[in-house]
Every structure is written in structure tokens, then in C-alpha cells.
Design a protein around this motif. Structure first.
Motif, PDB file in Angstrom:
ATOM      1  N   VAL A  12       0.805  -1.048  -0.076  1.00 47.56           N
ATOM      2  CA  VAL A  12      -0.238   0.080   0.453  1.00 47.56           C
ATOM      3  C   VAL A  12       0.894   0.943  -0.072  1.00 47.56           C
ATOM      4  CG1 VAL A  12      -0.187   0.049   2.685  1.00 47.56           C
ATOM      5  CG2 VAL A  12      -2.102   0.971   1.412  1.00 47.56           C
ATOM      6  N   GLN A  13       0.527   2.126  -0.513  1.00 44.34           N
ATOM      7  CA  GLN A  13       1.128   3.231  -0.807  1.00 44.34           C
ATOM      8  C   GLN A  13       0.801   4.597   0.637  1.00 44.34           C
ATOM      9  OE1 GLN A  13      -0.432   5.901  -3.877  1.00 44.34           O
ATOM     10  NE2 GLN A  13       0.744   4.411  -5.441  1.00 44.34           N
ATOM     11  N   PRO A  14       2.173   4.956   0.863  1.00 50.92           N
ATOM     12  CA  PRO A  14       1.810   5.832   2.238  1.00 50.92           C
ATOM     13  C   PRO A  14       0.633   7.076   1.631  1.00 50.92           C
ATOM     14  CG  PRO A  14       3.949   5.916   1.314  1.00 50.92           C
ATOM     15  CD  PRO A  14       3.407   4.862   0.326  1.00 50.92           C
ATOM     16  N   GLY A  15       0.219   6.824   3.333  1.00 49.87           N
ATOM     17  CA  GLY A  15      -1.400   7.624   2.964  1.00 49.87           C
ATOM     18  C   GLY A  15      -2.508   6.744   3.063  1.00 49.87           C
ATOM     19  N   GLY A  16      -1.814   5.398   2.792  1.00 47.98           N
ATOM     20  CA  GLY A  16      -3.260   4.169   2.671  1.00 47.98           C
ATOM     21  C   GLY A  16      -3.742   3.676   3.545  1.00 47.98           C
ATOM     22  N   SER A  17      -4.740   2.590   2.954  1.00 55.50           N
ATOM     23  CA  SER A  17      -5.380   2.386   4.772  1.00 55.50           C
ATOM     24  C   SER A  17      -5.125   0.282   4.470  1.00 55.50           C
ATOM     25  CB  SER A  17      -6.986   2.129   4.546  1.00 55.50           C
ATOM     26  OG  SER A  17      -6.609   3.591   4.388  1.00 55.50           O
ATOM     27  N   THR A  69      -7.273   0.698  14.374  1.00 55.01           N
ATOM     28  CA  THR A  69      -8.331   0.623  15.095  1.00 55.01           C
ATOM     29  C   THR A  69      -8.794  -0.995  14.821  1.00 55.01           C
ATOM     30  OG1 THR A  69      -9.680   2.280  14.548  1.00 55.01           O
ATOM     31  CG2 THR A  69     -10.920   0.861  15.058  1.00 55.01           C
ATOM     32  N   ILE A  70      -8.741  -1.075  16.390  1.00 54.27           N
ATOM     33  CA  ILE A  70      -8.842  -2.544  16.745  1.00 54.27           C
ATOM     34  C   ILE A  70     -10.422  -3.400  16.983  1.00 54.27           C
ATOM     35  CG2 ILE A  70      -8.155  -2.441  18.817  1.00 54.27           C
ATOM     36  CD1 ILE A  70      -7.106  -5.675  18.417  1.00 54.27           C
ATOM     37  N   SER A  71     -11.405  -4.408  16.347  1.00 52.93           N
ATOM     38  CA  SER A  71     -12.690  -4.636  16.378  1.00 52.93           C
ATOM     39  C   SER A  71     -13.003  -5.861  16.128  1.00 52.93           C
ATOM     40  CB  SER A  71     -13.497  -3.244  15.910  1.00 52.93           C
ATOM     41  OG  SER A  71     -13.203  -3.980  14.146  1.00 52.93           O
ATOM     42  N   ARG A  72     -13.712  -6.400  16.990  1.00 59.80           N
ATOM     43  CA  ARG A  72     -14.007  -7.448  16.791  1.00 59.80           C
ATOM     44  C   ARG A  72     -15.687  -7.940  16.672  1.00 59.80           C
ATOM     45  NH1 ARG A  72     -11.260 -10.180  22.082  1.00 59.80           N
ATOM     46  NH2 ARG A  72     -11.916 -12.290  20.748  1.00 59.80           N
ATOM     47  N   ASP A  73     -15.840  -9.259  15.488  1.00 58.17           N
ATOM     48  CA  ASP A  73     -16.749  -9.590  15.404  1.00 58.17           C
ATOM     49  C   ASP A  73     -17.122 -10.889  15.750  1.00 58.17           C
ATOM     50  OD1 ASP A  73     -19.591 -10.474  14.123  1.00 58.17           O
ATOM     51  OD2 ASP A  73     -19.194  -9.514  12.241  1.00 58.17           O
ATOM     52  N   ASN A  74     -17.632 -10.634  16.842  1.00 56.02           N
ATOM     53  CA  ASN A  74     -17.946 -12.228  17.715  1.00 56.02           C
ATOM     54  C   ASN A  74     -18.626 -13.448  17.225  1.00 56.02           C
ATOM     55  OD1 ASN A  74     -16.211 -12.028  19.176  1.00 56.02           O
ATOM     56  ND2 ASN A  74     -17.323 -10.993  21.431  1.00 56.02           N
ATOM     57  N   ALA A  75     -19.649 -13.008  15.993  1.00 56.58           N
ATOM     58  CA  ALA A  75     -20.917 -14.038  15.495  1.00 56.58           C
ATOM     59  C   ALA A  75     -19.534 -14.338  13.913  1.00 56.58           C
ATOM     60  CB  ALA A  75     -21.646 -13.071  15.389  1.00 56.58           C
ATOM     61  N   LYS A  76     -18.936 -13.817  13.147  1.00 49.45           N
ATOM     62  CA  LYS A  76     -18.390 -13.794  13.109  1.00 49.45           C
ATOM     63  C   LYS A  76     -16.949 -14.638  13.405  1.00 49.45           C
ATOM     64  CE  LYS A  76     -19.974 -11.100   9.236  1.00 49.45           C
ATOM     65  NZ  LYS A  76     -19.405 -10.046   8.527  1.00 49.45           N
ATOM     66  N   GLU A  77     -16.496 -14.932  14.433  1.00 45.30           N
ATOM     67  CA  GLU A  77     -15.556 -14.947  15.251  1.00 45.30           C
ATOM     68  C   GLU A  77     -13.591 -14.755  14.933  1.00 45.30           C
ATOM     69  OE1 GLU A  77     -15.031 -19.245  16.841  1.00 45.30           O
ATOM     70  OE2 GLU A  77     -16.924 -19.266  16.461  1.00 45.30           O
ATOM     71  N   THR A  78     -13.874 -12.963  14.404  1.00 45.91           N
ATOM     72  CA  THR A  78     -13.184 -12.926  13.322  1.00 45.91           C
ATOM     73  C   THR A  78     -12.226 -11.350  14.063  1.00 45.91           C
ATOM     74  OG1 THR A  78     -13.548 -13.259  11.313  1.00 45.91           O
ATOM     75  CG2 THR A  78     -12.109 -11.521  11.487  1.00 45.91           C
ATOM     76  N   VAL A  79     -11.399 -10.831  14.152  1.00 46.42           N
ATOM     77  CA  VAL A  79     -10.424  -9.963  15.065  1.00 46.42           C
ATOM     78  C   VAL A  79     -10.202  -8.569  13.889  1.00 46.42           C
ATOM     79  CG1 VAL A  79      -9.280  -8.612  16.543  1.00 46.42           C
ATOM     80  CG2 VAL A  79     -10.634 -10.761  17.010  1.00 46.42           C
ATOM     81  N   TYR A  80     -10.318  -7.883  13.948  1.00 47.33           N
ATOM     82  CA  TYR A  80     -10.286  -6.883  12.810  1.00 47.33           C
ATOM     83  C   TYR A  80      -9.331  -5.788  13.162  1.00 47.33           C
ATOM     84  CZ  TYR A  80     -13.999  -8.916  10.614  1.00 47.33           C
ATOM     85  OH  TYR A  80     -15.619  -8.800  10.290  1.00 47.33           O
ATOM     86  N   LEU A  81      -8.133  -5.138  12.178  1.00 45.45           N
ATOM     87  CA  LEU A  81      -6.993  -4.366  12.664  1.00 45.45           C
ATOM     88  C   LEU A  81      -7.598  -3.430  10.917  1.00 45.45           C
ATOM     89  CD1 LEU A  81      -5.296  -3.119  15.013  1.00 45.45           C
ATOM     90  CD2 LEU A  81      -3.603  -4.013  13.461  1.00 45.45           C
ATOM     91  N   GLN A  82      -7.700  -2.115  10.826  1.00 50.70           N
ATOM     92  CA  GLN A  82      -8.246  -1.613  10.067  1.00 50.70           C
ATOM     93  C   GLN A  82      -7.077  -0.285  10.175  1.00 50.70           C
ATOM     94  OE1 GLN A  82     -10.534  -0.453   7.931  1.00 50.70           O
ATOM     95  NE2 GLN A  82      -9.254   0.490   7.174  1.00 50.70           N
ATOM     96  N   MET A  83      -6.490  -0.243   8.841  1.00 54.86           N
ATOM     97  CA  MET A  83      -5.123   0.814   9.554  1.00 54.86           C
ATOM     98  C   MET A  83      -5.123   1.645   8.535  1.00 54.86           C
ATOM     99  SD  MET A  83      -2.074  -2.030   9.709  1.00 54.86           S
ATOM    100  CE  MET A  83      -2.317  -2.962   8.334  1.00 54.86           C
ATOM    101  N   SER A  84      -5.224   2.954   8.765  1.00 52.94           N
ATOM    102  CA  SER A  84      -5.067   3.844   8.016  1.00 52.94           C
ATOM    103  C   SER A  84      -4.010   4.362   8.420  1.00 52.94           C
ATOM    104  CB  SER A  84      -6.342   4.581   8.421  1.00 52.94           C
ATOM    105  OG  SER A  84      -7.939   4.061   8.562  1.00 52.94           O
ATOM    106  N   SER A  85      -3.656   5.948   7.063  1.00 52.26           N
ATOM    107  CA  SER A  85      -2.842   6.811   7.014  1.00 52.26           C
ATOM    108  C   SER A  85      -1.098   5.885   7.538  1.00 52.26           C
ATOM    109  CB  SER A  85      -3.328   7.699   8.951  1.00 52.26           C
ATOM    110  OG  SER A  85      -3.800   8.865   8.018  1.00 52.26           O
ATOM    111  N   LEU A  86      -1.224   5.756   6.653  1.00 51.60           N
ATOM    112  CA  LEU A  86       0.052   4.405   6.647  1.00 51.60           C
ATOM    113  C   LEU A  86       1.180   4.986   6.529  1.00 51.60           C
ATOM    114  CD1 LEU A  86      -1.644   1.406   5.698  1.00 51.60           C
ATOM    115  CD2 LEU A  86      -0.229   1.233   7.506  1.00 51.60           C
ATOM    116  N   LYS A  87       2.424   4.294   6.653  1.00 53.57           N
ATOM    117  CA  LYS A  87       3.595   5.255   6.651  1.00 53.57           C
ATOM    118  C   LYS A  87       4.605   4.632   6.136  1.00 53.57           C
ATOM    119  CE  LYS A  87       2.668   8.730  11.277  1.00 53.57           C
ATOM    120  NZ  LYS A  87       3.156   9.008  12.048  1.00 53.57           N
TER     121      LYS A  87
END
Length: 124
Positions: A12-17, A69-87
């Protein structure tokens, strides 16, 4: 055997997600606190974000606060890490790990089972 699978990495390019996902096989993810860790080239693995079993409590490394941002959907048994403004310094292998106990320090010593990691490269 407890197994975690991290996915969603890429270039991903800098600044991307980018959004990473952590799923489990062999056990129910709902009962575990989950952490996301990063190992940058030539550096030790460090905790980026952790989340409690219910998702009510989260903690972040100072370097990613306000961007990840870390989040989880226990119904889907999945944990996410949303990364923004990447460097470029966010480049590394990202691992998810599980623990029966939540620790606000988000230190790898507190986690038992680990996934194989997914590569994230931030570069133009």
C-alpha cells in the motif's frame, strides 16, 4: 490445536489504508483476548493493538493511536485491524495472537497462540 490465521496484508502507498483479519480454527475466538503485533525488519516484535473478549476494552501502541482501530465480530469469530494513514515505518509482518486473559500492556509475553503472520509493506 489452536490455530490463528492472519490475512489481508499487501502493498500500500503511504497515506493509504489496509484492513487485516484474524480468524481461528480449532477453538472459539469469542473466549479470548486478541492482540495484533508487528515485527518490522531488523526489529523485535511489538504489540500494536489489543482487544478484550467483549470488545469493550482496547489498547494501542502510541505509534498507532488515532490511525489503527482494532475491533471484533464474535458472530463471525473474526478480529480486525483497520489501518489508516499508513507510513513506511508501519512495514512489517503482522501477527495476531490469543490470550485467555486481557492485559492492557499488550505485550507478547501475555499471549499463547500465534498465527503465521501477514506481510504489510508501505511504499511508494
Amino acid at each position: 490445536q489452536l490455530q490463528l490465521v492472519a490475512s489481508g496484508g499487501g502493498l500500500v502507498q503511504p497515506g493509504g489504508s489496509l484492513k487485516l483479519s484474524c480468524t481461528a480454527s480449532g477453538f472459539t475466538l469469542d473466549y479470548y483476548a486478541i492482540g495484533w503485533f508487528r515485527q518490522a525488519p531488523g526489529k523485535e516484535r511489538e504489540g500494536m493493538a489489543c482487544i478484550s473478549t467483549s470488545g469493550a476494552t482496547t489498547d494501542y501502541a502510541d505509534s498507532v493511536k488515532g490511525r489503527f482501530t482494532i475491533s471484533r465480530d464474535n458472530a463471525k469469530e473474526t478480529v480486525y485491524l483497520q489501518m489508516s494513514s499508513l507510513k513506511p515505518e508501519d512495514t512489517g509482518i503482522y501477527y495476531c495472537a490469543s490470550s485467555l486473559w486481557y492485559s492492557s500492556t499488550c505485550h507478547e509475553a501475555d499471549f499463547d497462540s500465534w498465527g503465521q503472520g501477514t506481510q504489510v509493506t508501505v511504499s511508494s
